[in-house]
Design a protein around this motif. Structure first.
Motif, PDB file in Angstrom:
ATOM      1  N   LEU A  42       2.005 -23.428  15.079  1.00  0.00           N
ATOM      2  CA  LEU A  42       2.001 -22.006  14.767  1.00  0.00           C
ATOM      3  C   LEU A  42       1.592 -21.805  13.311  1.00  0.00           C
ATOM      4  O   LEU A  42       2.044 -22.529  12.415  1.00  0.00           O
ATOM      5  N   ASN A  43       0.726 -20.809  13.078  1.00  0.00           N
ATOM      6  CA  ASN A  43       0.218 -20.590  11.728  1.00  0.00           C
ATOM      7  C   ASN A  43       0.961 -19.465  11.006  1.00  0.00           C
ATOM      8  O   ASN A  43       1.926 -18.906  11.532  1.00  0.00           O
ATOM      9  N   TYR A  44       0.491 -19.130   9.805  1.00  0.00           N
ATOM     10  CA  TYR A  44       1.189 -18.132   8.998  1.00  0.00           C
ATOM     11  C   TYR A  44       1.057 -16.735   9.595  1.00  0.00           C
ATOM     12  O   TYR A  44       1.927 -15.883   9.404  1.00  0.00           O
ATOM     13  N   ALA A  45      -0.027 -16.476  10.329  1.00  0.00           N
ATOM     14  CA  ALA A  45      -0.159 -15.194  11.032  1.00  0.00           C
ATOM     15  C   ALA A  45       0.955 -15.061  12.066  1.00  0.00           C
ATOM     16  O   ALA A  45       1.552 -13.982  12.224  1.00  0.00           O
ATOM     17  N   ALA A  46       1.244 -16.157  12.780  1.00  0.00           N
ATOM     18  CA  ALA A  46       2.340 -16.152  13.751  1.00  0.00           C
ATOM     19  C   ALA A  46       3.669 -15.880  13.050  1.00  0.00           C
ATOM     20  O   ALA A  46       4.512 -15.118  13.547  1.00  0.00           O
ATOM     21  N   TYR A  47       3.847 -16.499  11.901  1.00  0.00           N
ATOM     22  CA  TYR A  47       5.080 -16.298  11.118  1.00  0.00           C
ATOM     23  C   TYR A  47       5.266 -14.816  10.775  1.00  0.00           C
ATOM     24  O   TYR A  47       6.362 -14.259  10.932  1.00  0.00           O
ATOM     25  N   LEU A  48       4.198 -14.145  10.329  1.00  0.00           N
ATOM     26  CA  LEU A  48       4.286 -12.730   9.957  1.00  0.00           C
ATOM     27  C   LEU A  48       4.560 -11.836  11.163  1.00  0.00           C
ATOM     28  O   LEU A  48       5.174 -10.773  11.028  1.00  0.00           O
TER      29      LEU A  48
ATOM     30  N   CYS B 154       9.068 -11.914   5.053  1.00  0.00           N
ATOM     31  CA  CYS B 154       8.210 -10.861   4.498  1.00  0.00           C
ATOM     32  C   CYS B 154       8.929  -9.516   4.530  1.00  0.00           C
ATOM     33  O   CYS B 154       9.325  -9.047   5.606  1.00  0.00           O
ATOM     34  N   SER B 155       9.103  -8.900   3.375  1.00  0.00           N
ATOM     35  CA  SER B 155       9.774  -7.603   3.295  1.00  0.00           C
ATOM     36  C   SER B 155       8.929  -6.645   2.471  1.00  0.00           C
ATOM     37  O   SER B 155       8.533  -6.962   1.346  1.00  0.00           O
ATOM     38  N   ILE B 156       8.633  -5.477   3.025  1.00  0.00           N
ATOM     39  CA  ILE B 156       7.810  -4.476   2.350  1.00  0.00           C
ATOM     40  C   ILE B 156       8.725  -3.436   1.716  1.00  0.00           C
ATOM     41  O   ILE B 156       9.564  -2.835   2.393  1.00  0.00           O
ATOM     42  N   LYS B 157       8.562  -3.215   0.428  1.00  0.00           N
ATOM     43  CA  LYS B 157       9.436  -2.297  -0.302  1.00  0.00           C
ATOM     44  C   LYS B 157       8.794  -0.922  -0.468  1.00  0.00           C
ATOM     45  O   LYS B 157       7.601  -0.811  -0.723  1.00  0.00           O
ATOM     46  N   VAL B 158       9.636   0.103  -0.304  1.00  0.00           N
ATOM     47  CA  VAL B 158       9.235   1.484  -0.579  1.00  0.00           C
ATOM     48  C   VAL B 158      10.202   2.022  -1.628  1.00  0.00           C
ATOM     49  O   VAL B 158      11.381   2.230  -1.351  1.00  0.00           O
ATOM     50  N   GLY B 159       9.716   2.202  -2.829  1.00  0.00           N
ATOM     51  CA  GLY B 159      10.548   2.695  -3.916  1.00  0.00           C
ATOM     52  C   GLY B 159      10.280   4.161  -4.198  1.00  0.00           C
ATOM     53  O   GLY B 159       9.184   4.665  -3.949  1.00  0.00           O
TER      54      GLY B 159
ATOM     55  N   THR C  28      -1.644 -14.966   1.841  1.00  0.00           N
ATOM     56  CA  THR C  28      -1.595 -16.382   1.480  1.00  0.00           C
ATOM     57  C   THR C  28      -0.839 -16.583   0.166  1.00  0.00           C
ATOM     58  O   THR C  28      -0.365 -17.677  -0.121  1.00  0.00           O
ATOM     59  N   ARG C  29      -0.722 -15.529  -0.628  1.00  0.00           N
ATOM     60  CA  ARG C  29       0.037 -15.606  -1.879  1.00  0.00           C
ATOM     61  C   ARG C  29       1.518 -15.286  -1.668  1.00  0.00           C
ATOM     62  O   ARG C  29       2.299 -15.266  -2.608  1.00  0.00           O
ATOM     63  N   GLU C  30       1.875 -14.991  -0.404  1.00  0.00           N
ATOM     64  CA  GLU C  30       3.251 -14.713  -0.007  1.00  0.00           C
ATOM     65  C   GLU C  30       3.850 -13.538  -0.779  1.00  0.00           C
ATOM     66  O   GLU C  30       5.047 -13.508  -1.077  1.00  0.00           O
ATOM     67  N   VAL C  31       3.007 -12.552  -1.077  1.00  0.00           N
ATOM     68  CA  VAL C  31       3.458 -11.312  -1.721  1.00  0.00           C
ATOM     69  C   VAL C  31       2.990 -10.145  -0.857  1.00  0.00           C
ATOM     70  O   VAL C  31       1.788  -9.973  -0.652  1.00  0.00           O
ATOM     71  N   PRO C  32       3.912  -9.346  -0.305  1.00  0.00           N
ATOM     72  CA  PRO C  32       3.520  -8.215   0.538  1.00  0.00           C
ATOM     73  C   PRO C  32       3.087  -7.018  -0.301  1.00  0.00           C
ATOM     74  O   PRO C  32       3.344  -6.987  -1.516  1.00  0.00           O
ATOM     75  N   PRO C  33       2.434  -6.030   0.288  1.00  0.00           N
ATOM     76  CA  PRO C  33       2.096  -4.811  -0.459  1.00  0.00           C
ATOM     77  C   PRO C  33       3.357  -4.022  -0.770  1.00  0.00           C
ATOM     78  O   PRO C  33       4.405  -4.241  -0.150  1.00  0.00           O
ATOM     79  N   LYS C  34       3.276  -3.112  -1.741  1.00  0.00           N
ATOM     80  CA  LYS C  34       4.424  -2.270  -2.061  1.00  0.00           C
ATOM     81  C   LYS C  34       3.990  -0.811  -2.156  1.00  0.00           C
ATOM     82  O   LYS C  34       2.827  -0.509  -2.445  1.00  0.00           O
ATOM     83  N   PHE C  35       4.952   0.076  -1.920  1.00  0.00           N
ATOM     84  CA  PHE C  35       4.693   1.512  -1.883  1.00  0.00           C
ATOM     85  C   PHE C  35       5.678   2.203  -2.821  1.00  0.00           C
ATOM     86  O   PHE C  35       6.885   1.997  -2.720  1.00  0.00           O
ATOM     87  N   GLU C  36       5.142   3.029  -3.738  1.00  0.00           N
ATOM     88  CA  GLU C  36       5.987   3.665  -4.744  1.00  0.00           C
ATOM     89  C   GLU C  36       5.724   5.165  -4.781  1.00  0.00           C
ATOM     90  O   GLU C  36       4.589   5.608  -4.990  1.00  0.00           O
ATOM     91  N   LEU C  37       6.780   5.935  -4.580  1.00  0.00           N
ATOM     92  CA  LEU C  37       6.708   7.393  -4.605  1.00  0.00           C
ATOM     93  C   LEU C  37       7.180   7.899  -5.963  1.00  0.00           C
ATOM     94  O   LEU C  37       8.278   7.558  -6.416  1.00  0.00           O
ATOM     95  N   PHE C  38       6.349   8.700  -6.624  1.00  0.00           N
ATOM     96  CA  PHE C  38       6.708   9.356  -7.867  1.00  0.00           C
ATOM     97  C   PHE C  38       6.804  10.859  -7.607  1.00  0.00           C
ATOM     98  O   PHE C  38       6.593  11.309  -6.480  1.00  0.00           O
ATOM     99  N   SER C  39       7.107  11.626  -8.631  1.00  0.00           N
ATOM    100  CA  SER C  39       7.245  13.067  -8.436  1.00  0.00           C
ATOM    101  C   SER C  39       5.905  13.753  -8.237  1.00  0.00           C
ATOM    102  O   SER C  39       5.845  14.907  -7.806  1.00  0.00           O
ATOM    103  N   ASP C  40       4.805  13.042  -8.524  1.00  0.00           N
ATOM    104  CA  ASP C  40       3.487  13.659  -8.420  1.00  0.00           C
ATOM    105  C   ASP C  40       2.473  12.854  -7.622  1.00  0.00           C
ATOM    106  O   ASP C  40       1.327  13.268  -7.470  1.00  0.00           O
ATOM    107  N   ARG C  41       2.889  11.658  -7.092  1.00  0.00           N
ATOM    108  CA  ARG C  41       1.892  10.809  -6.431  1.00  0.00           C
ATOM    109  C   ARG C  41       2.570   9.699  -5.620  1.00  0.00           C
ATOM    110  O   ARG C  41       3.758   9.423  -5.802  1.00  0.00           O
ATOM    111  N   LEU C  42       1.761   9.069  -4.763  1.00  0.00           N
ATOM    112  CA  LEU C  42       2.149   7.844  -4.073  1.00  0.00           C
ATOM    113  C   LEU C  42       1.209   6.746  -4.529  1.00  0.00           C
ATOM    114  O   LEU C  42      -0.018   6.917  -4.509  1.00  0.00           O
ATOM    115  N   GLU C  43       1.778   5.618  -4.967  1.00  0.00           N
ATOM    116  CA  GLU C  43       0.972   4.462  -5.348  1.00  0.00           C
ATOM    117  C   GLU C  43       1.170   3.344  -4.324  1.00  0.00           C
ATOM    118  O   GLU C  43       2.302   2.977  -4.017  1.00  0.00           O
TER     119      GLU C  43
END
Length: 463
Positions: A185-191, A198-203, A275-290
């Motif tokens: 089983l490969n890393y795609a299977a792991y995900l 793998c944990s995706i953060k929404v701040g 492959t770098r084992e870092v998931p994307p992140k999502f950040e909400l500010f008072s004027d934008r989403l990054e």
């Protein structure tokens, strides 16, 4: 009627023949940095001819691309039906492949098997180019990396496939290319497995900077499809409706364009460099989403070509699964949908990251505060009633399934006639939450399938 002229990224064929000329054109686009588009049912001069038995032809094309070309083309092409007046065409979108050179399985990695697009023609690839491309072939991908854990389960993924037009058989790991060539089983299977790291953060921040973090949610340690849906649900809730009263009218719209928001979230996850084992992140500010994802524009692709929509999937295994589950539509269309609502300047590129900054709508206030009190109360009351009804069905179902029951038995017990509503609103959420289990988990669609309540392993009580 014509639809253009052939060029480096566009090829026409009047019909599909049994000759391998069709595969030759596909291979040439796969070996091209930006990929291309091939139409079936169009003459060389661009005149629309149309095709017969389009649905059958569509399936035949998919089989030929999968079976006659190496390396794997999974997740690198779309086969679509397109109407022009009363005539049906087949449109094949091909991405530039990450494992060049691609070649005819029959002829191998030779000039007779490898082709490259030169102008509007597909030509044999010289030996020195074949050797150079093979030396640069990307081997560090989630499909080639062996998962550190091999005792993985995929119940959540099976549930999502069971709810779609596809089903997973016993060979699903091999068919979805979740295994390395040596059978691990490969890393795609792991995900995509039920449990992973793998944990995706929404701040969420109270201002326009990162000084005051007021909320930090994590969605993950589960199937990436489930985590993605959770992030989408969270951001959909945060995407409040705003209003503005003008001299002429009362304008109503969302803080963020819903279509662009969904596309940006999906793109960030599907194309993230895991492959770098870092998931994307999502950040909400008072004027934008990054939205920040790991990786950058694929090697050799310019920013201009990126914005045109040329597609080079970072994770073709994930792309295949997300397309199967209809979370991704036409290949390369996501950027176009985002840029229909926002300018190119929302993108920020660096050597290791891509950041998308979606600004909130300016000059708007929440419509909820402007709504009549009776409307607000009615909305709240309807929401409460719907929630209470869902809870009642859940408790009644879990109590009924102390012993295994069929889907028909459960529906009859709850008095629900709409099978689709029952499956999507009641059955699948309980399966995803782990409160309900399949008696034959490896064969979700088995006619002998039953459902049973999961007991709480710590207390021995019903979940």
């Amino acid at each position: 009627m014509t639809i253009g002229i052939e060029n480096q990224h566009l090829e026409f064929k009047q019909q599909l023949t049994d000759k391998l000329d069709f595969e030759k054109e596909i291979i040439a686009f796969l070996n091209l940095r930006e990929g291309g588009v091939l139409y079936i049912g169009v003459a060389d001069n661009g005149e629309v001819i149309g095709v017969d038995n389009a649905d059958q032809l569509q399936l035949k094309i998919k089989d030929r691309i999968k079976n006659n070309i190496q390396p794997s083309t999974m997740g690198l092409f779309d086969v679509l039906l397109e109407q022009h007046a009363d005539k049906t065409l087949i449109k094949i979108i091909i991405a530039g492949g990450p494992e060049k050179p691609y070649y005819l399985t029959k002829n191998g990695m030779t000039p007779k098997g490898c082709f490259i697009r030169i102008g509007s023609a597909s030509e044999p690839m010289p030996n020195d180019m074949i050797e150079a491309l093979f030396a640069k072939r990307v081997r560090n991908s989630i499909g080639n990396i062996v998962s550190r854990y091999q005792d993985l389960s995929f119940e959540q993924l099976k549930i999502y496939y069971n709810a779609s037009s596809y089903t997973l058989n016993e060979q699903f790991a091999k068919n979805l290319e979740l295994m390395t060539p040596d059978g691990k089983l490969n890393y795609a299977a792991y995900l995509l497995s039920d449990r992973n790291g793998c944990s995706i953060k929404v701040g969420k921040y109270s201002g326009t900077d990162r000084m005051n973090l007021i909320e930090n949610e994590e969605y993950g340690y589960c199937c990436l499809v489930k985590a993605t849906k959770a992030v989408l649900d969270k951001l959909t809730i945060e995407n409040r409706t705003f209003t503005q009263i003008t001299a002429k009218e009362r304008l109503v719209r969302k803080m963020l364009n819903p279509v662009a928001l969904r596309e940006a979230v999906i793109n960030a996850i599907v194309h993230n460099d895991f492959t770098r084992e870092v998931p994307p992140k999502f950040e909400l500010f008072s004027d934008r989403l990054e939205i920040t994802s790991v990786g950058s524009i694929p090697a050799g692709l310019s920013q201009e070509e990126f914005f045109i929509g040329y597609s080079i999937p970072q994770n073709k295994e994930l792309m295949r699964v997300f397309k199967d589950l209809e979370m991704v539509e036409q290949m390369g269309s996501g950027i176009h949908r985002i840029l229909q609502a926002y300018p190119q300047s929302i993108y920020q590129f660096s050597q290791n990251f891509i950041r998308v900054v979606l600004p909130f709508a300016e000059g708007f206030v929440e419509s909820q505060s402007d709504a009549p009190e009776a409307t607000v109360q009615a909305t709240v009351q309807a929401t409460v009633q719907a929630t209470m009804q869902a809870d009642e069905h859940e408790q009644k179902l879990l109590a009924f399934c102390q012993a295994p029951k069929t889907r028909e038995q459960i529906q009859q017990h709850l008095g629900l006639k709409n099978r689709d509503h029952f499956r999507k609103s009641i059955l699948n959420p309980l399966l995803e939450a782990g409160k309900l289990a399949l008696t034959i988990p490896d064969k979700p669609t088995s006619p002998k399938q039953r459902f049973i309540t999961v007991q709480n392993p710590q207390s021995g009580e019903v979940s």
